[in-house]
Design an enzyme around this catalytic site. Structure first.
Site, PDB file in Angstrom:
ATOM      1  CD1 TRP A 102      -2.161  -2.207   1.784  1.00  0.00           C
ATOM      2  CD2 TRP A 102      -3.002  -1.211  -0.025  1.00  0.00           C
ATOM      3  NE1 TRP A 102      -3.171  -2.985   1.307  1.00  0.00           N
ATOM      4  CE2 TRP A 102      -3.713  -2.408   0.203  1.00  0.00           C
ATOM      5  CE3 TRP A 102      -3.360  -0.415  -1.121  1.00  0.00           C
ATOM      6  CZ2 TRP A 102      -4.756  -2.830  -0.619  1.00  0.00           C
ATOM      7  CZ3 TRP A 102      -4.404  -0.833  -1.938  1.00  0.00           C
ATOM      8  CH2 TRP A 102      -5.091  -2.019  -1.691  1.00  0.00           C
ATOM      9  CG  ASP A 173      -2.767   3.815   4.756  1.00  0.00           C
ATOM     10  OD1 ASP A 173      -3.753   3.574   5.480  1.00  0.00           O
ATOM     11  OD2 ASP A 173      -2.584   3.284   3.642  1.00  0.00           O
ATOM     12  CE  LYS A 197      -8.040  -3.273   4.528  1.00  0.00           C
ATOM     13  NZ  LYS A 197      -7.399  -2.325   3.627  1.00  0.00           N
TER      14      LYS A 197
END
Ligand SMILES: *Cc1c(COP(=O)(O)O)cnc(C)c1O
Length: 365
Positions: A102, A173, A197
Site C-alpha cells: 500500500w 495510513d 478493516k
C-alpha cells in the site's frame, strides 16, 4: 444461522453487538420511523449521530479540538492522491517510507504531484519482510511531510515504534491497524483509515488533520471542490451526501470499542494475546509453517505464513473453511496464508485457529 470465524482482510469482521444493534434499529432508527439509510443527511437526528461519531473518534484517539475529523469516500486509495494534491505544490517535496504494497501504491500517485524522497525496505524479489530501523531513516527537513503505513496488510508487518522525523509533519495510513492499540496523537499531523478493516464497513474513510498541518493545505479554489480537504472541513463533511449508513456503523463500532471493550488499553491486550497465540503456533510447528516477516516487525493484525507448497496451502484453505474458519487465503499478489485478526475477532477465534493449525500439521506433516 451459523456464524463463521471471519479472518477476511477487508471488508472484515464487525462485532456481533454492532450487527445486532443495526438489525434492531433497521426499521425504526432513533424514533424516526425510518431506517438510518432513509433519513435526510440534513436532519437533526442524522447530524447528531454524525457529530457523535467524530467525538467518539476524538475520544478514542486522544485528539483535542485542534484536530479536524473528516468523513470522505473513495477508500484509503483516494487519499494516496488527495494528500499530495492538497500538499505538494510549488517547490514542495515529500518523503515516503515504503514498507509494503500500500505504501508503494501511495508513492505511485504522489509522484504525479511533486518530487519524493523514498526510503524503502523492499527486497530484491519484490517482497517486504521488515520495518526500517531508526538509523536508516534520514529525513530532509525541507520535506512538507513524511508518509508511513503503520501496518502492512498484505505482507504482514507493522511499525512497533514511531519514527523520529524531526519537525517534519508525520502522515500515516492507519487503515489496517487503527484503534488496535493506543498511539500518541501528538506525534502525527495527519492520520487516515478506510473503515472496512477495524472501524466498520467499507464506504467511509476517516481523515484526521491537525490544525497546523491543515493550514498548509492548498487553497480550496485551486482544486476541484470534492478533492479539497477544505471543502470537508468547512462543511463538517456535509457538503454533499456523506456515506450515512457507513458512518452509522462506524459510530456503533466506536461505541463498542469504548464501552464494551473499554478503550484502546484493553483492546491492545486482546490483540497482543491473539497474535501471541497464532505466532506461537507458527514457531512451534518445527518448520511446517513459515512466517516470512522478521520477528520484531510482525503484524498483530495480519498474521502471514507459508506452507511447504502452494498445493498444501490450497488444502489448508479448503479444510479451514470446512472447520468454519474463512478468509485465510493470502493476497493474490503474494500467495500463502493470512489470518486478519482485526479488533472484532476476539481471543477465542485465535485459539480455535491455532488448534486447527496444530491438527492440520499433525495430519500432513
Ligand atoms: C486496505 C488498505 C488500503 C486500501 O483501502 P481502500 O479503502 O480499498 O482504498 C490502503 N492502505 C492500507 C494500509 C490498507 O490496508
Amino acid at each position: 444461522m451459523k456464524r463463521v470465524i471471519n479472518f477476511n482482510a477487508g471488508p472484515a469482521a464487525i462485532p456481533m453487538e454492532v450487527l445486532q444493534r443495526a438489525q434492531e434499529e433497521m426499521l425504526d432508527w432513533n424514533g424516526t420511523g425510518m431506517s438510518v439509510m432513509e433519513v435526510s443527511h440534513r436532519s437533526k437526528e442524522y447530524e447528531a449521530m454524525h457529530n457523535e461519531a467524530q467525538d467518539l473518534f476524538r475520544t478514542l484517539a486522544g485528539m483535542g479540538p485542534e484536530w479536524k475529523i473528516l468523513f470522505l469516500t473513495g477508500g484509503a486509495s483516494s487519499q494516496f492522491f488527495m494528500i499530495p494534491m492538497n500538499y505538494l505544490f510549488g517547490e514542495r517535496k515529500a518523503t515516503y517510507l515504503v514498507t509494503g504494497h500500500w505504501s508503494k501504491a501511495a508513492i505511485k500517485e504522489a509522484k504525479r504531484f511533486g518530487p519524493l524522497d523514498v526510503i524503502t525496505t523492499e527486497n530484491p524479489d519484490g517482497t517486504f519482510t521488515r520495518i526500517p530501523k531508526q538509523g536508516e531513516i534520514k529525513i530532509d527537513p525541507a520535506s512538507t511531510y513524511v508518509h508511513i503505513t503503520s501496518n502492512n496488510t498484505i505482507f504482514g508487518s507493522q511499525w512497533h515504534y514511531w519514527p523520529d522525523v524531526g519537525k517534519v509533519p508525520l502522515v500515516c495510513d492507519m487503515s489496517s491497524d487503527i484503534f488496535s492499540r493506543p498511539f500518541p496523537a501528538d506525534k502525527f499531523s495527519f492520520i487516515y483509515a478506510g473503515a472496512q478493516k477495524n472501524l466498520g464497513p467499507s464506504g467511509v474513510t476517516v481523515v484526521a488533520i491537525r490544525e497546523d498541518f491543515y493550514n498548509l493545505a492548498q487553497e480550496q479554489a485551486k482544486l476541484s471542490t470534492m478533492l479539497s480537504y477544505r471543502t470537508y472541513a468547512e462543511n463538517n463533511s456535509l457538503y454533499n451526501t456523506p456515506p450515512c449508513f457507513s458512518i452509522y456503523i462506524l459510530n456503533l463500532t466506536l461505541k463498542w470499542l469504548l464501552n464494551t471493550i473499554g478503550g484502546l488499553d484493553n483492546m491492545v491486550k486482546i490483540n497482543s494475546e491473539k497474535a501471541r497465540i497464532l505466532y506461537s503456533a507458527i514457531d512451534a510447528s518445527d518448520g511446517f509453517y513459515r512466517g516470512p516477516v522478521e520477528k520484531d516487525s510482525r503484524s498483530q493484525m495480519n498474521v502471514v505464513f507459508r506452507l511447504k507448497t502452494p498445493e498444501m496451502e490450497e488444502t489448508f484453505v479448503k479444510e479451514a473453511k470446512a472447520a468454519g474458519i474463512v478468509g485465510v487465503k493470502g493476497h493474490r499478489s503474494t500467495g500463502g496464508i493470512r489470518f486478519s485478526i482485526y479488533n472484532a475477532n476476539l481471543v477465542e477465534s485465535a485459539k480455535t485457529a491455532a488448534g486447527f493449525m496444530e491438527e492440520f500439521s499433525r495430519k500432513y506433516r
